[in-house]
Design a protein around this motif. Sequence first.
Motif, mmCIF file in Angstrom:
data_model
loop_
_atom_site.group_PDB
_atom_site.id
_atom_site.type_symbol
_atom_site.label_atom_id
_atom_site.label_comp_id
_atom_site.label_asym_id
_atom_site.label_seq_id
_atom_site.Cartn_x
_atom_site.Cartn_y
_atom_site.Cartn_z
ATOM 1 N N LEU A 143 0.821 -1.217 0.000
ATOM 2 C CA LEU A 143 0.000 0.000 0.000
ATOM 3 C C LEU A 143 0.852 1.262 0.000
ATOM 4 C CD1 LEU A 143 -2.773 -1.067 2.537
ATOM 5 C CD2 LEU A 143 -2.796 -1.233 0.041
ATOM 6 N N LEU A 144 2.091 1.151 0.501
ATOM 7 C CA LEU A 144 2.973 2.307 0.518
ATOM 8 C C LEU A 144 3.220 2.847 -0.888
ATOM 9 C CD1 LEU A 144 4.791 4.115 2.305
ATOM 10 C CD2 LEU A 144 6.667 2.510 1.840
ATOM 11 N N LEU A 145 3.166 1.974 -1.891
ATOM 12 C CA LEU A 145 3.320 2.388 -3.284
ATOM 13 C C LEU A 145 1.981 2.513 -3.999
ATOM 14 C CD1 LEU A 145 6.388 0.219 -4.384
ATOM 15 C CD2 LEU A 145 6.359 2.631 -3.776
ATOM 16 N N GLN A 146 1.039 1.634 -3.692
ATOM 17 C CA GLN A 146 -0.217 1.591 -4.430
ATOM 18 C C GLN A 146 -1.104 2.806 -4.157
ATOM 19 O OE1 GLN A 146 -1.811 -2.226 -3.294
ATOM 20 N NE2 GLN A 146 -0.791 -3.289 -4.991
ATOM 21 N N ILE A 147 -1.143 3.276 -2.900
ATOM 22 C CA ILE A 147 -1.992 4.436 -2.580
ATOM 23 C C ILE A 147 -1.486 5.709 -3.268
ATOM 24 C CG2 ILE A 147 -2.772 5.949 -0.720
ATOM 25 C CD1 ILE A 147 -2.966 3.485 1.056
ATOM 26 N N PRO A 148 -0.175 6.057 -3.133
ATOM 27 C CA PRO A 148 0.308 7.252 -3.867
ATOM 28 C C PRO A 148 0.173 7.103 -5.377
ATOM 29 C CG PRO A 148 1.864 6.619 -2.173
ATOM 30 C CD PRO A 148 0.863 5.514 -2.266
#
Length: 206
Positions: A143-148
């Motif tokens: 999620l650290l990459l997917q949300i941004p």
Amino acid sequence: MEKTVYIRLRHRVQVYPDDCITVSMIAQIVAEEKLRDMIGELEVHQVQPSDKNIVVIDVMRVLSAVHKTDPDIDVQAVGPAQAIVEIVYQKKTYSPVLFALVWLLLFVGAALAIMNFHEDVSMQLVHKRLYTIITGETSEHPLLLQIPYSIGLGLGMILFFNHLFKKRINEEPSPLEVEMFNYQLDMDMYVSMKENKESTKKIDDN
């Protein structure tokens, strides 16, 4: 004494059904004030139901109308040779239910297109690999990459289309507006050739 008048046809004009199309409606006129007013009131075409949505007025019809009024007028035509007259009928009102259905259809279609693209390029695997490279840990849901990335995707679409709802971000046209402009030019060129009966002549025509 010869009187000179300069006439430039407008590219596209909108009128209502049953309107009487005059020279001033479809052209810019440069001449003495009295002469300009007289020529501007000359009737070129009467809109009829058989005209449907589009009428093409050729510059020769304008010149003919002017010379019938006064043969001594020297008319100098500049610019386009045809004016496209769009007949605007009363717009139909659409129900909120129909609007919601169309909006939902477009929203689901756009979402499916984005998801199918991400599946084709294995975007989830790329995110997992990048997450492992950056953090040294393995995660099934980075999620650290997917949300941004998701937020950036939406912002990128806003910048690409240069619109936030009805508000334009800057004066530069978006790629979609450029494509629509080119499409409209092609359509106008087709209509000018197809609807203008004076631009073609068949063997059987007298």
